[in-house]
Design an enzyme around this catalytic site. Structure first.
Site: not given
Ligand code: DX5
Ligand code: ZN
Length: 231
Positions: A13, A38, A40, A42, A71, A73, A142, A180
């Site tokens: 990540s 990966h 992330d 957000m 991913h 979020m 998660m 994750d």
């Protein structure tokens, strides 16, 4: 496809990497044998943190041919599916707890031509993702509360990994079950033993050097777990 004999995938990540040298982090992950990266995303609403958007995914895409596991979020994954697909995401993973309807989000992501993943937070029951399974390429369980890297693995989520793998196998689906959050050599073994096939690793890959040694240790750990897996 049962996990026996299947390559287990390690996805560093980038959230734990040095943002001022992402190119270096990408090279190190590639050289260490990472199977994917990966990313992330957000939005400061779905989670109490803000990271980056499609522009950064695109910048990473320009630097590597590795699959990009994005991913999301964010509160409105359906709305942004096209942008992240165009940016070069290989799999777009949305949260079933987000504000957009889950079926609609699966359709919106699928329509862009990329792979579809659905994620559940540690406090979300497996039932929430079960109705979607036949349309997914990945189920992400998660193992920390989403928002930050460097948290401690929550072992209570492991039964959901077992349940997801069982349900997918029963329906003949080869979708990945990914974990994750808080993945270390110890917790990676536990997750692999429970049937996980995709391992997102932030701090355990990037917070000490060399990255290739960390990936090697994680590789050994997941292989050990899959040997022990109850089949
Ligand atoms: C947390 C993110 C994770 C995080 C993992 O919300 O989804 O991908 O970067 O980092 P570690 O492995 O350090 O828990
Ligand atoms: Zn993540």
């Amino acid at each position: 496809m049962p996990t026996v004999g299947r390559r287990l995938l390690l996805a560093p990540s980038l959230l734990s990497a040095d943002f001022s040298d992402l190119a270096g982090a990408i090279r190190a992950a590639e050289a260490g044998g990472a199977d994917a990266l990966h990313l992330d995303v957000m939005d400061g609403h779905f989670v109490p943190n803000i990271t980056f958007g499609p522009a950064l995914v695109q910048a990473v895409r320009m630097r590597t041919r590795l699959p990009l596991d994005v991913h999301l979020m964010i509160e409105h994954p359906a709305q942004y599916a096209e942008a992240f697909a165009k940016a070069g995401g290989t799999t777009l993973v949305f949260h079933v707890e987000s504000s957009d309807d889950a079926d609609e989000t699966v359709r919106a992501i699928r329509a862009t031509g990329v792979r579809v993943g659905a994620a559940i937070r540690p406090d979300t029951a497996f039932d929430r993702v079960e109705p979607l399974l036949d349309r997914l390429d990945q189920v992400l369980v998660m193992s920390v509360r989403p928002g930050f890297s460097g948290q401690k693995f929550i072992p209570d989520v492991l039964p959901k990994v077992v349940a997801a793998r069982k349900a997918l196998d029963a329906s003949g689906s080869s979708a990945d079950v990914s974990v994750d959050g808080g993945i270390t050599t110890e917790t990676a073994t536990l997750a692999a033993e429970s049937g996980a096939t995709f391992f997102v690793c932030g701090n355990s890959v990037f917070n000490k050097d060399p990255v290739s040694d960390n990936l090697k240790s994680l590789r050994r750990a997941v292989d050990e777990g899959s040997r022990r897996a109850v089949r």
